[in-house]
Write an enzyme that holds these catalytic residues in place. Sequence first.
Site, PDB file in Angstrom:
ATOM      1  N   LYS A 198       5.310   0.093   2.941  1.00  0.00           N
ATOM      2  CA  LYS A 198       5.601   1.184   3.889  1.00  0.00           C
ATOM      3  C   LYS A 198       6.702   0.697   4.838  1.00  0.00           C
ATOM      4  CE  LYS A 198       1.152   3.461   3.342  1.00  0.00           C
ATOM      5  NZ  LYS A 198       0.070   2.578   2.887  1.00  0.00           N
ATOM      6  N   TYR A 236       0.169 -15.130 -16.392  1.00  0.00           N
ATOM      7  CA  TYR A 236      -1.187 -15.070 -15.810  1.00  0.00           C
ATOM      8  C   TYR A 236      -1.378 -16.220 -14.832  1.00  0.00           C
ATOM      9  CZ  TYR A 236      -4.320 -11.514 -17.599  1.00  0.00           C
ATOM     10  OH  TYR A 236      -4.977 -10.341 -17.803  1.00  0.00           O
ATOM     11  N   GLU A 273      -4.519 -16.549 -12.675  1.00  0.00           N
ATOM     12  CA  GLU A 273      -5.809 -16.382 -11.982  1.00  0.00           C
ATOM     13  C   GLU A 273      -6.148 -17.625 -11.175  1.00  0.00           C
ATOM     14  OE1 GLU A 273      -7.063 -15.156 -15.706  1.00  0.00           O
ATOM     15  OE2 GLU A 273      -8.365 -13.572 -14.927  1.00  0.00           O
ATOM     16  N   ASP A 309      -6.406  -2.180   9.772  1.00  0.00           N
ATOM     17  CA  ASP A 309      -5.628  -1.780   8.586  1.00  0.00           C
ATOM     18  C   ASP A 309      -4.295  -1.260   9.112  1.00  0.00           C
ATOM     19  OD1 ASP A 309      -4.398  -0.426   6.552  1.00  0.00           O
ATOM     20  OD2 ASP A 309      -6.207   0.569   5.823  1.00  0.00           O
ATOM     21  N   ARG A 311       5.321  -2.152  -3.919  1.00  0.00           N
ATOM     22  CA  ARG A 311       3.994  -1.557  -3.740  1.00  0.00           C
ATOM     23  C   ARG A 311       2.957  -2.662  -3.919  1.00  0.00           C
ATOM     24  NH1 ARG A 311       5.221   3.473  -3.464  1.00  0.00           N
ATOM     25  NH2 ARG A 311       3.100   3.993  -2.881  1.00  0.00           N
ATOM     26  N   THR A 315      -0.555  -2.576   3.366  1.00  0.00           N
ATOM     27  CA  THR A 315       0.244  -2.476   2.154  1.00  0.00           C
ATOM     28  C   THR A 315       1.572  -3.155   2.468  1.00  0.00           C
ATOM     29  OG1 THR A 315       0.973  -0.311   2.908  1.00  0.00           O
ATOM     30  CG2 THR A 315      -0.750  -0.360   1.233  1.00  0.00           C
TER      31      THR A 315
HETATM   32  N1  DSN Z   1      -1.255   7.078   0.862  1.00  0.00           N
HETATM   33  C1  DSN Z   1      -0.917   6.404   2.086  1.00  0.00           C
HETATM   34  C2  DSN Z   1      -0.225   7.271   3.057  1.00  0.00           C
HETATM   35  O1  DSN Z   1       0.568   8.088   2.631  1.00  0.00           O
HETATM   36  O2  DSN Z   1      -0.437   7.149   4.250  1.00  0.00           O
HETATM   37  C3  DSN Z   1      -2.054   5.723   2.682  1.00  0.00           C
HETATM   38  O3  DSN Z   1      -2.548   4.830   1.760  1.00  0.00           O
END
Ligand code: DSN
Length: 446
Positions: free
Chosen positions: A240, A45, A47, A210, A246, A237
Amino acid sequence: MDKKIFDLISAEEQRQSEGLELIPSENCVSRGVLDAMGSVFTNKYSEGYPNFAGLDKDDDYVVVATSEDYRYYGGQQNTDKVERLAIARARRLFHADHANVQPHSGAQANNAVYNAWLEPGDTVLGMDLAQGGHLTHGAKVTQSAQIYNFVSYGTDPKTGDLDYEDIEAKAKKYRPKIILVGYSAFMKVPDFARIAKIAKDIPDCLLMADMAHVAGLIAGGVHPNPLDFGFNVMTTTTHKTLRGPRGGLILTKGKVSNPLKKPEHTLENIPTLIDRSVFPGTQGGPLMHVIAAKAVAFYEAEQPEFKEYAKNIVKNAKVLADALKERGFKLVGDGTDNHLILVDMMASFKVDGKTYERALDKIGLTLNANAIPNDTMPRFTPSGVRLGTPAITSRGLNEKDMVKIADWMETIAKICAEKRQDGVTEGRLREEVRKMALAHPLPSAR
Ligand code: DSN
């Protein structure tokens, strides 16, 4: 000990190894990223935050002892260094003044930014989900849409590009507190400078990007970085195109200060307003094993090979888009400038996206059914499919392989259009896909 889950992990490993992943938001990570995620940091933990002192220099500063930290639990000797490393690397990669590496996901990252800057009822100008935006950008079914007032802009149906005149008109009319750029099904490169100019005349308007889909392209230097054009915040994120675990990440421009003290509500203070909004505002304990894996991914993205990787993602996407067009596929935006291709399957072959997605699944090609802008088909059986090249490029596929994939896609599209699935051709194609996939092992298996 748990044979059922062990067998499912093995089955998933086999599915990924023997198939080709074309979902543009997925990737396949290195052994280093996987190992960090499976490490004993999962037991801890943490925090709060480490001390941020010295982070404007380089990685060596992580070993410097700091006089104070902002943690609520003991035993942070190693977690502090991990988090400081992750922050330092993320800042360098994205030219940011500060990074918050704690968001558990992209949705959490976006919600933390809204919570940091907005009062209930404040207006956000973002892209409609149905036009290629994201759920968290104001879709009615989300919690944030019940708290804030989202106004949507869309794309120009002729070009597939953003409708900048619409953005400008709506910005003047609604005077939003946030203008939000960034999309899930968009194949052009946003004109960040133009949007920054639009925001200039609106007092206290936070410019937020984003960049979840294209963060790896930005890190690899083949896509402009909104933080270089006056944007205050970039969320993403990490799994990707960036090819990490993730998770989420928030990058900011502004002044970094002690997160235990509430700063004045100014754009300059956005780094600390966001730190306080992530923890304790919207999350509890950070996932330190995931933060360790993020740090590994950022390290990998700083290596020269990653630039080559980013270039190849875009090159492969262009070749695949051209090969599909030659075979009768109608593409939204008539091609791609990034990693992503959106195909109008109804206009191309009179086949809905879901039917086509399922047919391709059977031969080991994975993509997803997706709405096209102004789609008139039902949400679950939309007109289009969305595909992209981040994962297959990680596996080392090249332009010749893209043409082969387009051939397979054409054969299956025609089979669906003529409703003549008999399994024979599909069986042959399944073997061809398997052969290509096995010749290019997952990076974590190399
Ligand atoms: N779920 C994602 C995508 O496939 O683009 C976006 O968060």
